[in-house]
Design a protein around this motif. Sequence first.
Motif, PDB file in Angstrom:
ATOM      1  N   VAL A   1      -1.217  -3.177  14.201  1.00  0.00           N
ATOM      2  CA  VAL A   1      -0.775  -3.113  12.808  1.00  0.00           C
ATOM      3  C   VAL A   1      -0.509  -1.653  12.417  1.00  0.00           C
ATOM      4  O   VAL A   1      -1.419  -0.815  12.454  1.00  0.00           O
ATOM      5  CB  VAL A   1      -1.843  -3.710  11.865  1.00  0.00           C
ATOM      6  N   ASN A   2       0.738  -1.356  12.118  1.00  0.00           N
ATOM      7  CA  ASN A   2       1.180  -0.017  11.677  1.00  0.00           C
ATOM      8  C   ASN A   2       0.900   1.083  12.694  1.00  0.00           C
ATOM      9  O   ASN A   2       1.032   2.262  12.374  1.00  0.00           O
ATOM     10  CB  ASN A   2       0.531   0.362  10.338  1.00  0.00           C
TER      11      ASN A   2
ATOM     12  N   ILE B   1      -4.133  -0.145  12.238  1.00  0.00           N
ATOM     13  CA  ILE B   1      -5.253  -0.874  12.841  1.00  0.00           C
ATOM     14  C   ILE B   1      -4.936  -1.158  14.305  1.00  0.00           C
ATOM     15  O   ILE B   1      -4.481  -2.250  14.662  1.00  0.00           O
ATOM     16  CB  ILE B   1      -5.553  -2.181  12.079  1.00  0.00           C
ATOM     17  N   PRO B   2      -5.172  -0.175  15.178  1.00  0.00           N
ATOM     18  CA  PRO B   2      -4.930  -0.422  16.603  1.00  0.00           C
ATOM     19  C   PRO B   2      -5.835  -1.550  17.089  1.00  0.00           C
ATOM     20  O   PRO B   2      -6.971  -1.685  16.625  1.00  0.00           O
ATOM     21  CB  PRO B   2      -5.337   0.899  17.275  1.00  0.00           C
ATOM     22  N   GLY B   3      -5.331  -2.362  17.985  1.00  0.00           N
ATOM     23  CA  GLY B   3      -6.160  -3.433  18.530  1.00  0.00           C
ATOM     24  C   GLY B   3      -5.953  -4.761  17.822  1.00  0.00           C
ATOM     25  O   GLY B   3      -6.387  -5.794  18.310  1.00  0.00           O
ATOM     26  N   VAL B   4      -5.314  -4.730  16.642  1.00  0.00           N
ATOM     27  CA  VAL B   4      -4.955  -5.987  15.980  1.00  0.00           C
ATOM     28  C   VAL B   4      -3.432  -6.057  15.986  1.00  0.00           C
ATOM     29  O   VAL B   4      -2.770  -5.230  15.370  1.00  0.00           O
ATOM     30  CB  VAL B   4      -5.484  -6.051  14.526  1.00  0.00           C
ATOM     31  N   GLY B   5      -2.894  -7.005  16.711  1.00  0.00           N
ATOM     32  CA  GLY B   5      -1.437  -7.121  16.840  1.00  0.00           C
ATOM     33  C   GLY B   5      -0.791  -7.406  15.486  1.00  0.00           C
ATOM     34  O   GLY B   5      -1.304  -8.189  14.686  1.00  0.00           O
TER      35      GLY B   5
ATOM     36  N   PHE C   1       0.815  -1.219   0.000  1.00  0.00           N
ATOM     37  CA  PHE C   1       0.000   0.000   0.000  1.00  0.00           C
ATOM     38  C   PHE C   1       0.848   1.270   0.000  1.00  0.00           C
ATOM     39  O   PHE C   1       1.872   1.342   0.684  1.00  0.00           O
ATOM     40  CB  PHE C   1      -0.912   0.032   1.240  1.00  0.00           C
TER      41      PHE C   1
ATOM     42  N   TYR D   1       0.214 -11.061  15.055  1.00  0.00           N
ATOM     43  CA  TYR D   1      -0.992 -11.879  14.966  1.00  0.00           C
ATOM     44  C   TYR D   1      -1.645 -11.722  13.596  1.00  0.00           C
ATOM     45  O   TYR D   1      -2.084 -12.690  12.973  1.00  0.00           O
ATOM     46  CB  TYR D   1      -1.963 -11.471  16.077  1.00  0.00           C
ATOM     47  N   PHE D   2      -1.692 -10.490  13.134  1.00  0.00           N
ATOM     48  CA  PHE D   2      -2.246 -10.190  11.806  1.00  0.00           C
ATOM     49  C   PHE D   2      -1.497 -10.963  10.728  1.00  0.00           C
ATOM     50  O   PHE D   2      -2.092 -11.603   9.849  1.00  0.00           O
ATOM     51  CB  PHE D   2      -2.151  -8.675  11.571  1.00  0.00           C
TER      52      PHE D   2
ATOM     53  N   ASN E   1       7.200  -2.534   6.920  1.00  0.00           N
ATOM     54  CA  ASN E   1       6.210  -3.530   7.336  1.00  0.00           C
ATOM     55  C   ASN E   1       5.515  -4.138   6.116  1.00  0.00           C
ATOM     56  O   ASN E   1       5.184  -5.325   6.105  1.00  0.00           O
ATOM     57  CB  ASN E   1       5.189  -2.882   8.289  1.00  0.00           C
ATOM     58  N   GLU E   2       5.309  -3.326   5.087  1.00  0.00           N
ATOM     59  CA  GLU E   2       4.737  -3.861   3.847  1.00  0.00           C
ATOM     60  C   GLU E   2       5.679  -4.890   3.232  1.00  0.00           C
ATOM     61  O   GLU E   2       5.246  -5.952   2.785  1.00  0.00           O
ATOM     62  CB  GLU E   2       4.481  -2.722   2.838  1.00  0.00           C
TER      63      GLU E   2
ATOM     64  N   TYR F   1      -0.375   3.969   1.289  1.00  0.00           N
ATOM     65  CA  TYR F   1      -0.660   4.432   2.654  1.00  0.00           C
ATOM     66  C   TYR F   1      -1.121   3.242   3.501  1.00  0.00           C
ATOM     67  O   TYR F   1      -2.321   2.994   3.611  1.00  0.00           O
ATOM     68  CB  TYR F   1      -1.748   5.506   2.652  1.00  0.00           C
ATOM     69  N   PRO F   2      -0.187   2.489   4.066  1.00  0.00           N
ATOM     70  CA  PRO F   2      -0.590   1.332   4.882  1.00  0.00           C
ATOM     71  C   PRO F   2      -1.496   1.778   6.034  1.00  0.00           C
ATOM     72  O   PRO F   2      -1.278   2.825   6.627  1.00  0.00           O
ATOM     73  CB  PRO F   2       0.743   0.793   5.393  1.00  0.00           C
ATOM     74  N   VAL F   3      -2.505   0.973   6.311  1.00  0.00           N
ATOM     75  CA  VAL F   3      -3.548   1.364   7.253  1.00  0.00           C
ATOM     76  C   VAL F   3      -3.116   1.040   8.684  1.00  0.00           C
ATOM     77  O   VAL F   3      -2.581  -0.028   8.959  1.00  0.00           O
ATOM     78  CB  VAL F   3      -4.855   0.605   6.928  1.00  0.00           C
TER      79      VAL F   3
END
Lengths: 436, 254
Positions: free
Chosen positions: B150-151, B98-102, B92, B105-106, B162-163, B94-96
């Motif tokens: 995530v990010n 996502i607080p709350g998703v490790g 991406f 784990y993602f 990370n991408e 602009y990588p998104v």
Amino acid sequence: MNAAEASLVSATGGLPPAPEFVAAARRAGRDAFERSGLPGTRQEDWRFTSLAPLAAHAFGHGDPAVPVLAGDLERVAGKPFGARLVFVNGRFRGELSTAHGMPTGVHASSLAHAISATPGLVESRLGRTAMVDGRPFAALNAAFLGDGAFVHVGADARGGVVELVFATASTDGPVACHPRVLVVADPGGDATLVETYVALGDHPVLTNAVTEVSLGAGARLDHYQVQDQPANAFHFATLTVEQGTDARLSTHSTALGAALSRSDVLARLVGEGAEVHVAGLYMADGKRLVDNHSVIEHVVPRGTSREIFKGILDGAARGVFAGRIRVMAGASKADAHQHNSNLLLSRDAVVDALPQLEIYTDDVKAGHGGTVGELDREALFYLRSRGIPAPAARGLLIYAFAREMVDRVAVPALRDRLGQQVAARLAGGGAILEAE
Amino acid sequence: MSQPSNGALLEVRDLRARIDAKEILKGLDLVVKPGEVHAIMGPNGSGKSTFAGVLAGRDRAEVTGGSATLDGKDLLAMSPETRAVAGLFLGFQYPVEIPGVGNLYFLRTALNAQRKARGEEELDAVDFLGLAREKMKLVEMDPAFMNRGVNEGFSGGEKKRNEVLQMAVLEPRLSILDEIDSGLDIDALRQVARGVEALRSPERSILLVTHYQRLLEYIVPDQIHVMAAGRIVRTGGRELALELEKKGYAWVDS
């Protein structure tokens, strides 16, 4: 009174005898309820929450001695993670309870026992904050006073968890029960209390719980309520709190089930420097309704209040958040903040968010904020673009939204259980926690 | 533009797409063979990012004509997750967050979802951790970032890294990297480019989408395409990038 109202109070005739102060409280409750009846949607506090669905049921008084297997109870309430007192249809059930792990300095018993063992202590506190005038559900609860839990946090208590499980068990038809929890913390005492509300049986149940909390100077209570009722249940919970100087209460509620779930929190900071944290997570789908009302009153200087509620609404569910923070003229240097955010997962889901600040002094720091939104489309695409199927991706994002509230739970075993309960209600949710 | 389509990994023919009423892609042709690295360059608004998004299944743009196949299979008929399973990866622009998703784990959920969909065995936590550590080293990623959301709170460079880490773990056959170079300082750019270079192989293809030729000093493409107004207007080798650098994009608008 209409038929539903009459059916709700009719069972008071069968209550066991009680000391005069309890009998008087019952009469006062019954009188107040007979005067007010159930609230209607013309009343400001009930304008989004119609109680009309109650009229379809004639609620009986559940058999407090109904056989309940420990395994069946654990299936709905989870395994105990410490001392656990179990109440079935409002009555204490010793054979399902365990005193193992009771924290030092904490005395928890059935309210019926406390009324006979320490009537003076109970009388001085019972009904002190849970006023019955203008509060039909508190009144109805008072009309049935007799059992429930009494938790006395002594000055020497230094933490530790007590769990109360209230199961409403229906065998022959709809059942109502009205448990009362009375918590008294002596100055400097510190404990954690978990209330779990569940149901056994297939008939609709109505649970109308009242929890009264009185915290002495410097006392501290971490309080949790988990409502995990079946989808045909009606759940009403009133929490009234009075906090002395520098007392600290943290209360955290999770509303997972019930056709109609209503919570009222009434906290008064009457001691200088008292601090209250009110947190709540609510989830509803189908045509369910979940309503959270709260009133936090700063009466004296230097009080702190923090309120955060998060809602997840799917299907044609309706959520209500009405949070009022009142800072009285004498409550200088009050510090109050309130936040409510909602995730709407369907076009038919609705939320009514009503933050209200009433401030009668200048020397105050107060604010509120809130959001109502949908799942972030770009985040959903991001997850799916990595190969995660749409339902699981949605589940991950919804869980991520709820997670902040789950993470606030300071009792690890309760946090894990709550995380699983939340995840279990999401598509593909079983897997969400598996790798955490 | 006409090229032999035999053995193509990605084949795009006369692709047309619009956002609302505005046509963004106006008949785009592209063929990428296994092992090849292609770069698409073009000015802002030429449709580069829309093209990358359409290939990965972003629904912001509506496809109105043409075709896109991966290994002969119709990409446009697949959901985004099916495209990923088929071997497509979008890095991406602009990588998104996502607080709350490790983050870790993602990544494991994504890898196992793909493996499961392909009928392969899922990796357990221990095996996955071993793989993730190896790839983190490859892209020079600080392991501390793996336990964050995530990010979440990542700098621009960390997001891009990370991408590339995700790309390294998922091992896609076609990686479309949308402005993987944007917002990076020269050190970060070098590191990201090294990570991408390390993943180059005869089976894997890479499509770089970029505004600047700077990236192409570190990842040398087999072919460069210049995009303007929703079409590919020039195709050539390295010299095309240098010519663009000298003359600017106005040169291709003629």
